[in-house]
Enzyme design. Structure first.
Site, PDB file in Angstrom:
ATOM      1  N   HIS A   1      -8.098 -99.557  -3.518  1.00  0.00           N
ATOM      2  CA  HIS A   1      -8.206-100.397  -4.465  1.00  0.00           C
ATOM      3  C   HIS A   1      -8.120 -99.575  -6.323  1.00  0.00           C
ATOM      4  O   HIS A   1      -8.656-100.497  -7.477  1.00  0.00           O
ATOM      5  CB  HIS A   1      -8.570-101.967  -4.721  1.00  0.00           C
TER       6      HIS A   1
ATOM      7  N   SER B   1       0.456 -80.629 -25.844  1.00  0.00           N
ATOM      8  CA  SER B   1       0.838 -81.387 -25.966  1.00  0.00           C
ATOM      9  C   SER B   1       1.936 -80.853 -27.450  1.00  0.00           C
ATOM     10  O   SER B   1       0.823 -79.582 -27.852  1.00  0.00           O
ATOM     11  CB  SER B   1      -0.247 -82.640 -26.880  1.00  0.00           C
TER      12      SER B   1
ATOM     13  N   LYS C   1      -4.816 -80.718 -25.098  1.00  0.00           N
ATOM     14  CA  LYS C   1      -4.062 -81.821 -23.800  1.00  0.00           C
ATOM     15  C   LYS C   1      -3.983 -80.612 -22.311  1.00  0.00           C
ATOM     16  O   LYS C   1      -2.900 -79.260 -23.271  1.00  0.00           O
ATOM     17  CB  LYS C   1      -3.110 -82.706 -24.340  1.00  0.00           C
TER      18      LYS C   1
ATOM     19  N   GLU D   1       4.359 -85.014 -12.796  1.00  0.00           N
ATOM     20  CA  GLU D   1       5.221 -86.794 -13.004  1.00  0.00           C
ATOM     21  C   GLU D   1       6.097 -86.615 -13.256  1.00  0.00           C
ATOM     22  O   GLU D   1       7.463 -87.176 -12.623  1.00  0.00           O
ATOM     23  CB  GLU D   1       4.738 -86.658 -14.903  1.00  0.00           C
TER      24      GLU D   1
END
Length: 489
Positions: free
Chosen positions: A161, A282, A288, A295
């Site tokens: 979980h 970024s 970043k 992704e």
């Protein structure tokens, strides 16, 4: 103004003029590049058989085969890809007619339909794609095994979980992906059996009155068997749906890896770091490091499910034998195989360059009560109580520890005394030690380093077996193609 084009297939009843817009709409040439080579090999095998069956003369057979070899060597890019020719089969036949004339070239299609021809081409092309995918899967699994080997003693924590559950090693976690992906290997190998059967000779749907030899073409093309019903031979595309399911299931397993790379490389976890070349920064936030490749992979892999559903939907309500709808399956198939191969390459690259933060992993493994299960097991073993009772006592300990903001070790003796139970300091210390937890779990498939070593050797041995099986299939296809090009009539 409507433009009309000439099509040699439409002579006779339909007339040779066709609407240009209609031909552009219905042509399959855009995605037929995937079966160009397969079509040539299919043509050569069929011509060899026709010649040896005395359906066409040896003289004509030799001329046709020689020109087919020339077309193959020059490649599809040198052909006239006129959409009025409909598909790659007619483009090749049209090129053959240009070179040797219709009286000779027009004999090649004797005893055959485009229906059984394309069904054969798809199987020839797809079996090679399956082997390419399998080779890339094995490369990924080797990288995962290497990562597991290097981290078989790297203490970590497992999650259920997405909540900390029990101590494991990072090697054990990586081997979980190896285990899942091995089933993908088995699925592809099993599907290969149903891909590698020959529909050639089925004709349009009822074979032919010519005395063809289907066993000969089956052997020439390296198929393991023939399809024994001609109607099924031209209509069956279940082998495509099955392959696409295998790819979709593989995509689910790869997506799980990508998800873990994304989550565990975040600052909140910080247990791994993805190599710079698979990330980006970024446009506005200079600090970043975004896991872009993972992704994008996750997104691309999701499209595999849609491609599979599209194919199943096309197949769902077709009447038996050939329907032109089947043509529209091919772009979904080839897009799926391309996505699988490209994404396997990306995921393997990320895995093989992954950096492991062992310190952070160990820190997480010592927090949040991940050893609670072993403490309950210790009570069962040493105090002789039922596990359900032990579970309740440890749950109470965790609750009190959180509320009082003290370690379990500080309050365990007092809690156990309420139940007339006692554990030695040594037993308590061992039960609460994450690495001791891991070492105790040496049941087959467990995270104990010695068991992990056994599992790694097991998977390495299986990979060697798979590599042998794939190599044998590759070699057979290479022999088929070499023999067809060098066949002596």
């Amino acid at each position: 103004m409507v433009k009309f084009m000439k099509n040699i297939l439409r002579r006779g009843r339909l007339g040779s003029n066709v609407n240009e817009d209609v031909m552009k709409y219905t042509t399959s040439l855009e995605f037929d590049k995937e079966i160009f080579e397969s079509d040539i090999y299919c043509d050569i095998a069929h011509t060899i058989m026709l010649t040896e069956q005395n359906i066409i003369s040896k003289e004509y057979g030799l001329i046709i085969i020689e020109e087919l070899k020339n077309i193959l060597s020059k490649g599809m890019q040198n052909l006239d890809l006129d959409p009025s020719l409909d598909d790659i089969h007619m483009v090749i036949e049209n090129e053959l007619i240009k070179k040797v004339g219709e009286d000779i070239a027009g004999r090649m299609h004797t005893g055959r339909s485009r229906n059984d021809e394309v069904a054969t081409d798809l199987r020839l092309a797809l079996r090679k794609k399956i082997l390419e995918i399998l080779a890339m899967i094995l490369k990924l699994n080797k990288s995962l095994i290497k990562l597991a080997e290097n981290n078989k003693n790297t203490l970590s924590v497992g999650y259920t979980h997405l909540q900390q559950a029990q101590p494991v090693t990072f090697g054990h976690q990586m081997l979980s992906h190896v285990s899942a992906i091995e089933r993908d290997i088995l699925r592809f190998l099993d599907t290969y059996k149903r891909v590698n059967i020959c529909p050639l000779g089925s004709g349009a749907m009822a074979t032919t009155g010519f005395t063809i030899n289907r066993i000969k073409t089956k052997n020439l093309l390296g198929f393991d068997d023939i399809i024994h019903n001609s109607m099924d031979g031209v209509s069956s595309r279940d082998f495509i749906a099955e392959t696409m399911f295998d790819i979709s299931m593989l995509g689910t397993n790869l997506s799980k890896i990508c998800e873990e790379l994304i989550v565990f490389s975040s600052c909140e976890f910080g247990t791994i770091e993805i190599a710079n070349e698979y990330t980006s920064t970024s446009s506005i936030m200079p600090q970043k490091k975004n896991p872009d490749v993972a992704e994008i992979s996750r997104a691309k892999l999701s499209t595999l499910n849609g491609e599979l559903v599209s194919v199943l939907t096309i197949l769902k309500a077709l009447p038996n034998t050939y329907n032109r709808d089947l043509q529209e399956i091919s772009p979904h198939l080839w897009k799926t195989t391309e996505t699988a191969l490209e994404t396997l390459h990306m995921v393997e690259g990320m895995v093989s360059t992954l950096k492991v933060n062992a310190e952070k992993m160990e820190k997480l493994a010592t927090e949040n009560y991940s050893t609670a299960t072993e403490l309950a097991d210790t009570l069962v073993r040493e105090c002789g109580i039922a596990f359900r009772m032990a579970h309740g006592i440890v749950g109470e300990l965790v609750k009190d520890s959180i509320e009082q903001n003290v370690p379990i070790s500080n309050i365990i003796s007092e809690t156990l005394s309420k139940y007339d139970l006692n554990l030695s300091e040594e037993s308590i210390k061992k039960a609460l030690n994450p690495m001791e937890n891991v070492k105790l779990r040496k049941a087959m498939g467990g995270p104990a380093p010695n068991e992990l070593e056994r599992a790694i050797n097991h998977f390495n041995s299986k990979i060697n077996d798979y590599e042998t099986a794939i190599s044998e299939k590759y070699s057979k296809i290479e022999d088929v193609e070499f023999n067809l090009i060098n066949y002596k009539l």
